[in-house]
Design a protein around this motif. Sequence first.
Motif, PDB file in Angstrom:
ATOM      1  N   GLN A  78      41.575  24.359  63.999  1.00 18.14           N
ATOM      2  CA  GLN A  78      42.031  25.073  62.808  1.00 18.14           C
ATOM      3  C   GLN A  78      40.885  25.860  62.188  1.00 18.14           C
ATOM      4  O   GLN A  78      39.723  25.460  62.280  1.00 18.14           O
ATOM      5  CB  GLN A  78      42.583  24.092  61.771  1.00 18.14           C
ATOM      6  N   GLN A  79      41.260  26.956  61.532  1.00 17.08           N
ATOM      7  CA  GLN A  79      40.292  27.707  60.736  1.00 17.08           C
ATOM      8  C   GLN A  79      40.922  28.043  59.389  1.00 17.08           C
ATOM      9  O   GLN A  79      42.132  28.304  59.298  1.00 17.08           O
ATOM     10  CB  GLN A  79      39.872  28.995  61.446  1.00 17.08           C
ATOM     11  N   ILE A  80      40.108  27.990  58.351  1.00 15.73           N
ATOM     12  CA  ILE A  80      40.580  28.296  56.989  1.00 15.73           C
ATOM     13  C   ILE A  80      39.971  29.622  56.570  1.00 15.73           C
ATOM     14  O   ILE A  80      38.748  29.756  56.469  1.00 15.73           O
ATOM     15  CB  ILE A  80      40.193  27.180  56.004  1.00 15.73           C
ATOM     16  N   ILE A  81      40.837  30.602  56.316  1.00 19.02           N
ATOM     17  CA  ILE A  81      40.389  31.948  55.950  1.00 19.02           C
ATOM     18  C   ILE A  81      40.590  32.146  54.450  1.00 19.02           C
ATOM     19  O   ILE A  81      41.719  32.060  53.957  1.00 19.02           O
ATOM     20  CB  ILE A  81      41.169  33.011  56.734  1.00 19.02           C
ATOM     21  N   PRO A  82      39.511  32.374  53.689  1.00 20.30           N
ATOM     22  CA  PRO A  82      39.651  32.552  52.235  1.00 20.30           C
ATOM     23  C   PRO A  82      40.267  33.907  51.879  1.00 20.30           C
ATOM     24  O   PRO A  82      39.906  34.935  52.449  1.00 20.30           O
ATOM     25  CB  PRO A  82      38.204  32.447  51.728  1.00 20.30           C
ATOM     26  N   VAL A  83      41.215  33.878  50.947  1.00 21.70           N
ATOM     27  CA  VAL A  83      41.853  35.100  50.442  1.00 21.70           C
ATOM     28  C   VAL A  83      41.687  35.120  48.925  1.00 21.70           C
ATOM     29  O   VAL A  83      42.068  34.164  48.236  1.00 21.70           O
ATOM     30  CB  VAL A  83      43.350  35.151  50.819  1.00 21.70           C
ATOM     31  N   ASP A  84      41.129  36.204  48.396  1.00 23.49           N
ATOM     32  CA  ASP A  84      40.873  36.328  46.955  1.00 23.49           C
ATOM     33  C   ASP A  84      42.187  36.581  46.221  1.00 23.49           C
ATOM     34  O   ASP A  84      42.896  37.547  46.503  1.00 23.49           O
ATOM     35  CB  ASP A  84      39.899  37.487  46.710  1.00 23.49           C
ATOM     36  N   VAL A  85      42.522  35.723  45.242  1.00 17.95           N
ATOM     37  CA  VAL A  85      43.756  35.891  44.462  1.00 17.95           C
ATOM     38  C   VAL A  85      43.446  36.198  42.995  1.00 17.95           C
ATOM     39  O   VAL A  85      44.343  36.166  42.148  1.00 17.95           O
ATOM     40  CB  VAL A  85      44.647  34.635  44.564  1.00 17.95           C
ATOM     41  N   ARG A  86      42.187  36.497  42.691  1.00 15.90           N
ATOM     42  CA  ARG A  86      41.831  36.885  41.321  1.00 15.90           C
ATOM     43  C   ARG A  86      42.274  38.318  41.031  1.00 15.90           C
ATOM     44  O   ARG A  86      42.588  39.086  41.948  1.00 15.90           O
ATOM     45  CB  ARG A  86      40.321  36.760  41.117  1.00 15.90           C
ATOM     46  N   ILE A  87      42.308  38.665  39.741  1.00 20.70           N
ATOM     47  CA  ILE A  87      42.666  40.034  39.355  1.00 20.70           C
ATOM     48  C   ILE A  87      41.569  40.982  39.816  1.00 20.70           C
ATOM     49  O   ILE A  87      40.388  40.771  39.535  1.00 20.70           O
ATOM     50  CB  ILE A  87      42.861  40.140  37.831  1.00 20.70           C
ATOM     51  N   GLN A  88      41.972  42.006  40.510  1.00 22.47           N
ATOM     52  CA  GLN A  88      41.033  42.990  41.034  1.00 22.47           C
ATOM     53  C   GLN A  88      41.386  44.374  40.491  1.00 22.47           C
ATOM     54  O   GLN A  88      42.521  44.630  40.092  1.00 22.47           O
ATOM     55  CB  GLN A  88      41.077  42.997  42.563  1.00 22.47           C
ATOM     56  N   LYS A  89      40.403  45.248  40.505  1.00 29.33           N
ATOM     57  CA  LYS A  89      40.596  46.601  39.994  1.00 29.33           C
ATOM     58  C   LYS A  89      40.428  47.610  41.117  1.00 29.33           C
ATOM     59  O   LYS A  89      39.481  47.522  41.904  1.00 29.33           O
ATOM     60  CB  LYS A  89      39.604  46.907  38.872  1.00 29.33           C
ATOM     61  N   ALA A  90      41.364  48.552  41.163  1.00 27.10           N
ATOM     62  CA  ALA A  90      41.283  49.629  42.159  1.00 27.10           C
ATOM     63  C   ALA A  90      41.421  50.957  41.438  1.00 27.10           C
ATOM     64  O   ALA A  90      42.314  51.136  40.604  1.00 27.10           O
ATOM     65  CB  ALA A  90      42.394  49.486  43.197  1.00 27.10           C
ATOM     66  N   GLU A  91      40.524  51.886  41.708  1.00 23.40           N
ATOM     67  CA  GLU A  91      40.607  53.240  41.155  1.00 23.40           C
ATOM     68  C   GLU A  91      40.869  54.210  42.297  1.00 23.40           C
ATOM     69  O   GLU A  91      40.198  54.161  43.325  1.00 23.40           O
ATOM     70  CB  GLU A  91      39.329  53.603  40.411  1.00 23.40           C
ATOM     71  N   THR A  92      41.859  55.066  42.085  1.00 18.43           N
ATOM     72  CA  THR A  92      42.298  55.977  43.137  1.00 18.43           C
ATOM     73  C   THR A  92      42.454  57.378  42.574  1.00 18.43           C
ATOM     74  O   THR A  92      42.983  57.560  41.475  1.00 18.43           O
ATOM     75  CB  THR A  92      43.661  55.516  43.716  1.00 18.43           C
ATOM     76  N   ASP A  93      42.002  58.375  43.320  1.00 23.12           N
ATOM     77  CA  ASP A  93      42.221  59.775  42.963  1.00 23.12           C
ATOM     78  C   ASP A  93      43.513  60.254  43.610  1.00 23.12           C
ATOM     79  O   ASP A  93      43.805  59.932  44.766  1.00 23.12           O
ATOM     80  CB  ASP A  93      41.055  60.644  43.440  1.00 23.12           C
TER      81      ASP A  93
END
Length: 275
Positions: free
Chosen positions: A74-89
């Motif tokens: 088995q392998q455990i892959i961490p996934v970030d579930v915190r609030i993130q910010k994305a800026e897009t043009d």
Amino acid sequence: MQNDIPIDSLRDSLRRILGGGLSSLVLIVVLLVLLFNCFQVVGAGERGVVFSKFGGIQQGVRGEGLQLKIPFIQQIIPVDVRIQKAETDSSASSKDLQTVDSRIALNYHIAPELAAQIYQEVGVMYKERLIDPSVQEAVKAVTAQFTAEELITRRAEVSVNIKEMLTERLVSRHIVVDEFNIVDFSFSPVFNDAIEAKQKAEQDALRAQRDLERIKIEAEQKVTEAQAEAESQRLQRETITDTILQLRAIEKWDGVLPQVTSGAVPFIDLKSVSP
């Protein structure tokens, strides 16, 4: 009697001792490797997606802290579930075919209980694969519903519409929209000049309207003053006329009071003796 130990026997004994020690050392190393591979730490604000190394079969989601796993399987892959910010043009066309360039700021997070699904479907590149294209599509669709001028005057409504469309689109991909903001709108120089000219014309019209209202008020004030003056003069004329009539009546009175039988002082009507 000689006490010498045969060299062959000594050599065999040494080999047995070293062989047994080496085996123990190898066993300890193997056990330590297995032990270290039995645990993995899932950091704060993360979820650990458990996969099998043989075929990548999903086997659940783990929470924060020290987690147990089957080593080498088995392998455990961490996934970030915190609030993130994305800026897009983004570049889009308004309802009146004006080119509108905007910068969009989006706060989002992965639904923690669905972290395994999004990792299995998209991987860790979900911003580039899901969020940025969704922002572009939502901005273009909503911008086309408003004129360039309305994008400025109804900016809050535009922002709400884009957020609603983004929320509906991303929730199906296990991404939750927390906040959405239009950082900036920019238009072509020609449109900016047209807006500036229109604002100047509106300001001039407003200034002229205010001047007209001021002139009208001043004219009404003058009319009111003239009416008051005319009324004052009329009252003065009436007062003067009554006074003159009284003086003339007095001048013509011969001093004889009218005869009355009741004994009371008679009332003299000055108007009756006026010419």
